[in-house]
Design an enzyme around this catalytic site. Structure first.
Site, mmCIF file in Angstrom:
data_model
loop_
_atom_site.group_PDB
_atom_site.id
_atom_site.type_symbol
_atom_site.label_atom_id
_atom_site.label_comp_id
_atom_site.label_asym_id
_atom_site.label_seq_id
_atom_site.Cartn_x
_atom_site.Cartn_y
_atom_site.Cartn_z
ATOM 1 N N ASP A 41 15.212 5.141 -8.639
ATOM 2 C CA ASP A 41 14.613 4.125 -9.887
ATOM 3 C C ASP A 41 15.497 4.413 -11.163
ATOM 4 O O ASP A 41 14.779 4.386 -12.233
ATOM 5 C CB ASP A 41 13.101 4.607 -10.071
ATOM 6 C CG ASP A 41 12.326 4.168 -8.689
ATOM 7 O OD1 ASP A 41 12.888 3.215 -8.119
ATOM 8 O OD2 ASP A 41 11.234 5.017 -8.542
ATOM 9 N N GLN A 54 17.894 4.819 -3.548
ATOM 10 C CA GLN A 54 17.064 5.987 -3.822
ATOM 11 C C GLN A 54 17.985 6.593 -4.575
ATOM 12 O O GLN A 54 18.902 6.188 -5.534
ATOM 13 C CB GLN A 54 17.260 6.502 -2.488
ATOM 14 C CG GLN A 54 16.046 6.061 -1.152
ATOM 15 C CD GLN A 54 16.251 4.716 -0.575
ATOM 16 O OE1 GLN A 54 17.219 4.674 0.015
ATOM 17 N NE2 GLN A 54 15.800 3.642 -0.975
ATOM 18 N N ASN A 71 12.812 0.291 1.206
ATOM 19 C CA ASN A 71 12.030 1.079 0.454
ATOM 20 C C ASN A 71 12.543 1.056 -0.863
ATOM 21 O O ASN A 71 11.896 1.783 -1.965
ATOM 22 C CB ASN A 71 12.202 2.953 1.210
ATOM 23 C CG ASN A 71 13.565 2.873 1.336
ATOM 24 O OD1 ASN A 71 14.626 2.086 1.348
ATOM 25 N ND2 ASN A 71 13.783 4.169 1.856
ATOM 26 N N ALA A 72 13.713 0.550 -0.983
ATOM 27 C CA ALA A 72 14.481 0.474 -2.391
ATOM 28 C C ALA A 72 13.512 -0.660 -3.204
ATOM 29 O O ALA A 72 13.194 -1.725 -2.629
ATOM 30 C CB ALA A 72 15.871 0.024 -2.361
ATOM 31 N N GLY A 73 13.500 -0.582 -4.445
ATOM 32 C CA GLY A 73 13.206 -1.679 -5.432
ATOM 33 C C GLY A 73 14.077 -1.606 -6.401
ATOM 34 O O GLY A 73 14.028 -0.700 -7.569
ATOM 35 N N HIS A 74 15.044 -2.565 -6.639
ATOM 36 C CA HIS A 74 15.806 -2.582 -7.681
ATOM 37 C C HIS A 74 15.460 -3.716 -8.480
ATOM 38 O O HIS A 74 15.666 -4.868 -8.340
ATOM 39 C CB HIS A 74 17.165 -2.953 -7.249
ATOM 40 C CG HIS A 74 17.751 -1.756 -6.383
ATOM 41 N ND1 HIS A 74 19.022 -1.494 -5.970
ATOM 42 C CD2 HIS A 74 17.037 -0.539 -6.012
ATOM 43 C CE1 HIS A 74 19.062 -0.518 -5.147
ATOM 44 N NE2 HIS A 74 17.921 0.081 -5.521
ATOM 45 N N LYS A 114 19.510 1.294 -11.139
ATOM 46 C CA LYS A 114 20.822 1.036 -10.314
ATOM 47 C C LYS A 114 20.895 -0.407 -10.366
ATOM 48 O O LYS A 114 22.076 -0.976 -10.630
ATOM 49 C CB LYS A 114 20.673 1.370 -9.004
ATOM 50 C CG LYS A 114 20.910 3.007 -8.717
ATOM 51 C CD LYS A 114 20.531 3.626 -7.387
ATOM 52 C CE LYS A 114 19.024 3.217 -6.889
ATOM 53 N NZ LYS A 114 17.896 4.008 -7.413
ATOM 54 N N ARG A 121 4.567 6.854 -11.233
ATOM 55 C CA ARG A 121 5.659 7.651 -11.168
ATOM 56 C C ARG A 121 5.552 8.960 -11.853
ATOM 57 O O ARG A 121 5.050 8.924 -12.985
ATOM 58 C CB ARG A 121 7.142 7.167 -11.371
ATOM 59 C CG ARG A 121 7.513 6.061 -10.769
ATOM 60 C CD ARG A 121 8.928 5.351 -11.385
ATOM 61 N NE ARG A 121 9.232 4.089 -10.485
ATOM 62 C CZ ARG A 121 9.842 3.239 -10.994
ATOM 63 N NH1 ARG A 121 10.250 3.072 -12.411
ATOM 64 N NH2 ARG A 121 10.442 2.111 -10.208
ATOM 65 N N THR A 157 14.319 10.862 1.746
ATOM 66 C CA THR A 157 14.299 9.693 2.651
ATOM 67 C C THR A 157 15.197 10.176 3.753
ATOM 68 O O THR A 157 15.815 11.169 4.088
ATOM 69 C CB THR A 157 15.010 8.374 1.889
ATOM 70 O OG1 THR A 157 14.648 7.354 2.671
ATOM 71 C CG2 THR A 157 16.296 8.564 1.500
HETATM 72 P P1 GDP Z 1 16.538 1.144 -9.338
HETATM 73 O O1 GDP Z 1 15.653 1.268 -8.151
HETATM 74 O O2 GDP Z 1 17.403 2.273 -9.471
HETATM 75 O O3 GDP Z 1 17.290 -0.200 -9.465
HETATM 76 O O4 GDP Z 1 15.464 1.052 -10.624
HETATM 77 P P2 GDP Z 1 14.086 0.260 -10.652
HETATM 78 O O5 GDP Z 1 14.221 -0.990 -10.811
HETATM 79 O O6 GDP Z 1 13.093 0.971 -9.649
HETATM 80 O O7 GDP Z 1 13.415 1.007 -11.846
HETATM 81 C C1 GDP Z 1 14.108 1.051 -13.281
HETATM 82 C C2 GDP Z 1 13.142 0.193 -14.365
HETATM 83 O O8 GDP Z 1 13.530 0.308 -15.682
HETATM 84 C C3 GDP Z 1 12.838 -1.238 -14.097
HETATM 85 O O9 GDP Z 1 11.764 -1.589 -14.467
HETATM 86 C C4 GDP Z 1 14.151 -1.673 -15.225
HETATM 87 O O10 GDP Z 1 13.926 -2.845 -15.537
HETATM 88 C C5 GDP Z 1 13.784 -0.837 -16.103
HETATM 89 N N1 GDP Z 1 15.162 -0.433 -16.909
HETATM 90 C C6 GDP Z 1 16.320 -0.364 -16.530
HETATM 91 N N2 GDP Z 1 17.216 0.042 -17.402
HETATM 92 C C7 GDP Z 1 16.445 0.257 -18.665
HETATM 93 C C8 GDP Z 1 16.575 0.704 -19.880
HETATM 94 O O11 GDP Z 1 17.692 0.955 -20.609
HETATM 95 N N3 GDP Z 1 15.630 0.710 -20.850
HETATM 96 C C9 GDP Z 1 14.511 0.517 -20.418
HETATM 97 N N4 GDP Z 1 13.277 0.555 -21.224
HETATM 98 N N5 GDP Z 1 14.059 0.036 -19.110
HETATM 99 C C10 GDP Z 1 15.109 0.064 -18.295
HETATM 100 P P1 IMO Z 2 15.196 2.916 -5.242
HETATM 101 O O1 IMO Z 2 16.458 2.508 -4.231
HETATM 102 C C1 IMO Z 2 12.320 6.026 -5.723
HETATM 103 C C2 IMO Z 2 10.991 8.072 -1.939
HETATM 104 C C3 IMO Z 2 9.388 7.809 -1.456
HETATM 105 C C4 IMO Z 2 9.243 9.034 -0.675
HETATM 106 C C5 IMO Z 2 10.484 9.325 -0.142
HETATM 107 C C6 IMO Z 2 10.465 8.794 1.263
HETATM 108 O O2 IMO Z 2 14.330 1.973 -5.708
HETATM 109 O O3 IMO Z 2 15.746 3.896 -6.183
HETATM 110 P P2 IMO Z 2 10.772 6.527 2.409
HETATM 111 O O4 IMO Z 2 9.995 5.277 2.335
HETATM 112 O O5 IMO Z 2 12.132 6.518 2.380
HETATM 113 O O6 IMO Z 2 10.329 7.127 4.029
HETATM 114 O O7 IMO Z 2 10.090 7.564 1.304
HETATM 115 O O8 IMO Z 2 11.424 8.613 -0.872
HETATM 116 N N1 IMO Z 2 11.733 6.707 -2.012
HETATM 117 C C7 IMO Z 2 12.065 6.239 -3.320
HETATM 118 N N2 IMO Z 2 11.684 6.775 -4.633
HETATM 119 N N3 IMO Z 2 13.249 5.065 -5.382
HETATM 120 C C8 IMO Z 2 13.613 4.714 -4.175
HETATM 121 O O9 IMO Z 2 14.561 3.612 -4.062
HETATM 122 C C9 IMO Z 2 12.825 5.398 -3.251
HETATM 123 N N4 IMO Z 2 12.882 5.100 -1.895
HETATM 124 C C10 IMO Z 2 12.199 6.009 -1.264
HETATM 125 O O10 IMO Z 2 8.582 7.519 -2.659
HETATM 126 O O11 IMO Z 2 9.050 10.056 -1.746
HETATM 127 MG MG MG Z 3 13.611 1.344 -7.701
#
Ligand code: GDP
Ligand code: IMO
Ligand code: MG
Length: 423
Positions: A14, A224, A39-42, A17, A305, A239
């Site tokens: 998170d 991740q 498991n990813a959420g981008h 990315k 988180r 993971t």
């Molecule tokens: P990822 O899994 O690495 O793609 O990250 P996530 O999307 O799960 O979580 C990052 C969160 O931070 C998302 O809600 C983005 O919209 C937000 N985000 C990304 N870059 C920035 C930043 O520079 N500032 C703020 N405030 N939020 C950001």
């Molecule tokens: P992105 O790509 C944050 C964490 C889970 C758990 C552990 C194992 O959005 O950064 P799994 O489902 O893989 O068996 O879970 O890894 N986890 C993540 N935490 N960002 C993620 O992906 C994750 N993918 C898995 O919360 O602790």
């Molecule tokens: Mg994420």
């Protein structure tokens, strides 16, 4: 031969990315996911809208760009179908631009059931998995029982599916009972397979290497973070894939000498979702303020988180493992109204000071030593260049990069596409 560039997370996931890949994608021909799964959420934000991708690479919103799901990915057709439906609703034309590796493994309904049962069995020691079936699917891959996307083209696919399902049903008997409506889940799963079949399947190792030899520019998108890597993360709270640069070689079929730039992303602080060690965690007002200002709730599961200060021994470790050439700091704006900032600069454990991580962070009492810096108490919304940042923000970045030994070439000041300083 063109080299392949890599973007990956240096912490526990998170890091932002999705946002950075979406921004950089405009300079590439192909964006490819190499590991992980739903498991990813981008998260991507532009034009006043927010999009969350789980399996689809974050280059999908850039016209003409090819997006590839590599062999190292595990794919659940059901989650995938929902993603495709929401892309359709946003009028994204993906049919010809989204390719899937025949060697990517399939997550079947009983993998999700096993994930839930295994976590229930662990009780308090649970990993905090996203329950998307990731662990059981990679177990079947290394156990040599898995089903792959290419198997969908075989005439005996149903036989293969039934054999795997029956094996899972036997295994489930050793676990506690958890609610799972297999009939209903299977029906949805088989319906969703049609959306997958409508896409182009490729022998991705040939596809990627041919593209590189034709001079095409490829960006590999990690999921991740490095501290969740199966080998080097905080095992067993990790993971089930290699999230580090090495995963690009195995997850796409490219040779090590073809790795180009490695862009490592870190937040200006640190978060983790799920269980496991987190040395700089702040279970106090600071942690709560970070969570609130950073809106730190999971993109996949919605869970709060855990939050804490940035951890430099941890980052030095993951910079080393990945061969990071460029650093990107995200969410620096979240620190805007903190009067004082901190960074862990070393660890104290086993009676000594060290800048290395211990063998087992889970069973070592680690006491981080911190440095403090004055905050900047200002909005960064207008800052479009490094020089335009407040003096204290520049000092903070300069100090961190001195300790980390790699320059920050990108600084993200907000979730929106345009809020990015390229240095
Ligand atoms: P990822 O899994 O690495 O793609 O990250 P996530 O999307 O799960 O979580 C990052 C969160 O931070 C998302 O809600 C983005 O919209 C937000 N985000 C990304 N870059 C920035 C930043 O520079 N500032 C703020 N405030 N939020 C950001
Ligand atoms: P992105 O790509 C944050 C964490 C889970 C758990 C552990 C194992 O959005 O950064 P799994 O489902 O893989 O068996 O879970 O890894 N986890 C993540 N935490 N960002 C993620 O992906 C994750 N993918 C898995 O919360 O602790
Ligand atoms: Mg994420």
């Amino acid at each position: 031969m063109q080299k392949i560039d890599v973007i990956l997370g240096l912490q526990w996931g998170d890091e932002g990315k999705g946002k950075i890949v979406d921004y950089l994608a405009q300079d590439y021909d192909i964006v490819a996911r190499f590991q992980g799964g739903p498991n990813a959420g981008h998260t991507l934000k532009f034009g006043g809208n927010k999009y969350i991708l789980h399996t689809v690479p974050s280059g999908i919103f850039r016209e003409n760009l090819i997006n590839l799901i590599g062999n190292g990915v595990v794919l659940d057709p059901l989650v995938f179908q929902r993603e495709l439906q929401s892309l359709e609703q946003s009028s994204v034309n993906f049919q010809k631009r989204l390719l899937v590796s025949r060697k990517a493994h399939l997550i079947v309904p009983t993998h999700r059931w096993l994930d839930a049962a295994s976590e229930a069995h662990k009780g308090k020691a649970k990993i905090g998995s996203t329950l998307k079936g990731i662990g059981p699917t990679y177990m079947d891959k290394t156990g040599r029982n898995g089903l792959r996307v290419g198997d969908l083209e075989a005439s005996n696919f149903m036989e293969q599916y039934e054999a795997l399902k029956n094996k899972h049903l036997e295994l489930l008997q050793i676990y506690p009972e958890v609610d799972f409506d297999l009939k209903a889940e299977e029906k949805k799963w088989f319906d969703s397979i049609e959306a997958l079949r409508a896409l182009t399947f490729v022998d991705s190792e040939y596809y990627v290497n041919n593209a590189l030899s034709e001079g095409k520019k490829i960006l590999a998108e990690g999921a991740q973070g490095s501290m969740l890597d199966i080998d080097f993360g905080t095992y067993p709270f990790v993971t089930s894939s290699n999230t580090i640069t090495a995963g690009v070689c195995t997850g796409l079929g490219v040779a090590p000498q073809l790795i180009g730039r490695v862009i490592g992303i870190t937040k200006a602080y640190c978060t983790r979702v799920g269980s496991g060690p987190f040395p700089t965690e702040q279970e106090n007002e600071t942690g709560e303020k970070l969570r609130e200002q950073g809106m730190e709730f999971g993109s996949t599961t919605g869970r709060a988180r855990r939050c804490g200060w940035i951890d430099l021994p941890q980052l030095r470790y993951t910079i080393l493992l990945n061969g990071v050439t460029d650093l990107c700091m995200t969410k620096i704006d979240v620190l805007n109204d903190f009067p004082e900032l901190k960074a862990a600069v070393s660890y104290r454990y086993d009676g000594k000071e060290s800048d290395q991580l211990p063998f087992d962070l889970c069973h070592t009492d680690v006491d981080p030593s911190y440095e403090s810096y004055p905050g900047w108490n200002a909005s960064l919304d207008e800052a479009r260049t490094f020089d335009a940042l407040p003096e204290n923000a520049k000092n903070y970045l300069n100090r961190l990069e001195k300790i980390l030994g790699v320059p920050f070439s990108m600084i993200s000041t907000g979730p929106e596409r345009e809020k990015l300083i390229i240095r």
